[in-house]
Design a protein around this motif. Structure first.
Motif, mmCIF file in Angstrom:
data_model
loop_
_atom_site.group_PDB
_atom_site.id
_atom_site.type_symbol
_atom_site.label_atom_id
_atom_site.label_comp_id
_atom_site.label_asym_id
_atom_site.label_seq_id
_atom_site.Cartn_x
_atom_site.Cartn_y
_atom_site.Cartn_z
ATOM 1 N N GLU A 67 0.831 -1.204 0.000
ATOM 2 C CA GLU A 67 0.000 0.000 0.000
ATOM 3 C C GLU A 67 0.869 1.259 0.000
ATOM 4 O O GLU A 67 0.560 2.229 -0.703
ATOM 5 C CB GLU A 67 -0.935 0.005 1.210
ATOM 6 C CG GLU A 67 -2.031 -1.022 1.126
ATOM 7 C CD GLU A 67 -2.878 -1.091 2.385
ATOM 8 O OE1 GLU A 67 -2.824 -0.142 3.215
ATOM 9 O OE2 GLU A 67 -3.601 -2.088 2.547
ATOM 10 N N THR A 90 -9.268 9.888 4.685
ATOM 11 C CA THR A 90 -10.645 9.958 5.184
ATOM 12 C C THR A 90 -11.544 10.735 4.228
ATOM 13 O O THR A 90 -12.638 10.287 3.898
ATOM 14 C CB THR A 90 -10.669 10.599 6.580
ATOM 15 O OG1 THR A 90 -9.772 9.895 7.430
ATOM 16 C CG2 THR A 90 -12.057 10.548 7.178
ATOM 17 N N SER A 93 -12.353 8.932 0.916
ATOM 18 C CA SER A 93 -12.902 7.575 1.099
ATOM 19 C C SER A 93 -11.942 6.497 0.598
ATOM 20 O O SER A 93 -12.312 5.604 -0.151
ATOM 21 C CB SER A 93 -14.252 7.445 0.383
ATOM 22 O OG SER A 93 -15.165 8.379 0.886
ATOM 23 N N LYS A 95 -10.219 4.537 2.746
ATOM 24 C CA LYS A 95 -9.989 3.587 3.854
ATOM 25 C C LYS A 95 -10.029 2.147 3.364
ATOM 26 O O LYS A 95 -9.277 1.309 3.842
ATOM 27 C CB LYS A 95 -11.044 3.756 4.944
ATOM 28 C CG LYS A 95 -10.982 5.038 5.691
ATOM 29 C CD LYS A 95 -12.049 5.047 6.766
ATOM 30 C CE LYS A 95 -12.751 6.362 6.777
ATOM 31 N NZ LYS A 95 -13.846 6.424 7.731
ATOM 32 N N GLU A 96 -10.926 1.855 2.432
ATOM 33 C CA GLU A 96 -11.053 0.482 1.937
ATOM 34 C C GLU A 96 -9.919 0.121 0.984
ATOM 35 O O GLU A 96 -9.550 -1.039 0.866
ATOM 36 C CB GLU A 96 -12.405 0.288 1.229
ATOM 37 C CG GLU A 96 -13.601 0.323 2.163
ATOM 38 C CD GLU A 96 -14.013 1.747 2.550
ATOM 39 O OE1 GLU A 96 -13.714 2.693 1.787
ATOM 40 O OE2 GLU A 96 -14.614 1.913 3.618
ATOM 41 N N ILE A 97 -9.367 1.120 0.307
ATOM 42 C CA ILE A 97 -8.280 0.864 -0.648
ATOM 43 C C ILE A 97 -6.951 0.706 0.082
ATOM 44 O O ILE A 97 -6.134 -0.135 -0.276
ATOM 45 C CB ILE A 97 -8.200 2.004 -1.684
ATOM 46 C CG1 ILE A 97 -9.512 2.058 -2.462
ATOM 47 C CG2 ILE A 97 -7.027 1.803 -2.625
ATOM 48 C CD1 ILE A 97 -9.639 3.269 -3.358
ATOM 49 N N TYR A 98 -6.743 1.522 1.115
ATOM 50 C CA TYR A 98 -5.499 1.498 1.890
ATOM 51 C C TYR A 98 -5.794 1.235 3.369
ATOM 52 O O TYR A 98 -5.487 2.066 4.236
ATOM 53 C CB TYR A 98 -4.747 2.822 1.740
ATOM 54 C CG TYR A 98 -4.427 3.185 0.320
ATOM 55 C CD1 TYR A 98 -3.480 2.464 -0.398
ATOM 56 C CD2 TYR A 98 -5.072 4.244 -0.313
ATOM 57 C CE1 TYR A 98 -3.179 2.794 -1.711
ATOM 58 C CE2 TYR A 98 -4.776 4.586 -1.627
ATOM 59 C CZ TYR A 98 -3.830 3.854 -2.319
ATOM 60 O OH TYR A 98 -3.537 4.179 -3.608
ATOM 61 N N PRO A 99 -6.370 0.083 3.711
ATOM 62 C CA PRO A 99 -6.762 -0.137 5.116
ATOM 63 C C PRO A 99 -5.578 -0.222 6.074
ATOM 64 O O PRO A 99 -5.660 0.258 7.206
ATOM 65 C CB PRO A 99 -7.535 -1.455 5.067
ATOM 66 C CG PRO A 99 -7.013 -2.155 3.870
ATOM 67 C CD PRO A 99 -6.685 -1.064 2.878
ATOM 68 N N ASN A 100 -4.488 -0.814 5.642
ATOM 69 C CA ASN A 100 -3.337 -0.961 6.539
ATOM 70 C C ASN A 100 -2.677 0.378 6.832
ATOM 71 O O ASN A 100 -2.284 0.641 7.968
ATOM 72 C CB ASN A 100 -2.331 -1.947 5.939
ATOM 73 C CG ASN A 100 -2.860 -3.356 5.934
ATOM 74 O OD1 ASN A 100 -3.061 -3.949 6.984
ATOM 75 N ND2 ASN A 100 -3.138 -3.895 4.762
ATOM 76 N N TYR A 102 -4.197 3.251 6.787
ATOM 77 C CA TYR A 102 -5.163 3.954 7.625
ATOM 78 C C TYR A 102 -5.041 3.502 9.087
ATOM 79 O O TYR A 102 -4.984 4.328 9.996
ATOM 80 C CB TYR A 102 -6.570 3.705 7.094
ATOM 81 C CG TYR A 102 -7.659 4.399 7.859
ATOM 82 C CD1 TYR A 102 -7.807 5.782 7.789
ATOM 83 C CD2 TYR A 102 -8.532 3.682 8.649
ATOM 84 C CE1 TYR A 102 -8.812 6.424 8.493
ATOM 85 C CE2 TYR A 102 -9.538 4.313 9.356
ATOM 86 C CZ TYR A 102 -9.673 5.682 9.274
ATOM 87 O OH TYR A 102 -10.662 6.316 9.985
#
Length: 177
Positions: A67, A90, A93, A95-100, A102
């Protein structure tokens, strides 16, 4: 007194250095853009080793590495620190693409670097435990420390109700019929 100040300063700097060793690679995003990929992977693995507990972990180190390699080169130039990066993730949006990323940035920004709350407690203990109270038991000293630290809440207590309740529980009179 000087020895105490030196010891406290050393403890603070040790704590700050440990924090920087774990999270330091994330603080300077422009330096992270130019960092070799092997070094980024090593930092991600080291961070995972520090933050995992047993088998559970909040992030995966290799996924964090991937990521970072995907996101960092494509960041806008106005993002220079991790707070701005968190806001960017944030607001867009991501967060779902780069959860780690975040999760790691949220951990980074919520870990207290300061020891202010512990110092506040110890300063209260110094006020409570003076030379007259050195023989006081630990349980009583802890109770006094809590009362002193939470003095605002303690000042709102209704002492009459507490005394009545205590006297009911501790009453030694028995009625024999």
């Amino acid at each position: 007194m000087i020895d105490s100040i030196i010891t406290n300063m050393e403890l603070r700097f040790t704590s700050l250095n440990q924090h920087f060793e774990n999270f330091g690679f994330l603080y300077n995003l422009s330096k992270l853009k130019n960092m070799p990929e092997e070094q980024i992977l090593k930092h991600c693995n080291d961070l995972h080793n520090v933050l995992h507990v047993g088998e559970s972990s909040d992030f995966q180190p290799f996924e964090l590495y991937e990521e970072l390699n995907t996101m960092i080169p494509n960041l806008p130039n106005f993002i220079i620190d991790v707070k701005q990066l968190l806001s960017y993730i944030t607001e867009n949006s991501l967060k779902e693409i780069y959860p780690n990323i975040y999760i790691v940035i949220r951990i980074l920004l919520t870990i207290p670097v300061s020891t202010a709350s512990a110092e506040r407690s110890f300063s209260k203990l110094k006020l409570i435990k003076n030379y007259l109270r050195n023989t006081m038991g630990q349980e009583r000293l802890s109770a006094l420390a809590v009362l002193s630290i939470e003095s605002e809440m303690a000042s709102r207590l209704n002492y009459d109700a507490i005394i009545k309740e205590f006297s009911k529980v501790k009453s030694r009179k028995f009625l024999f019929l």
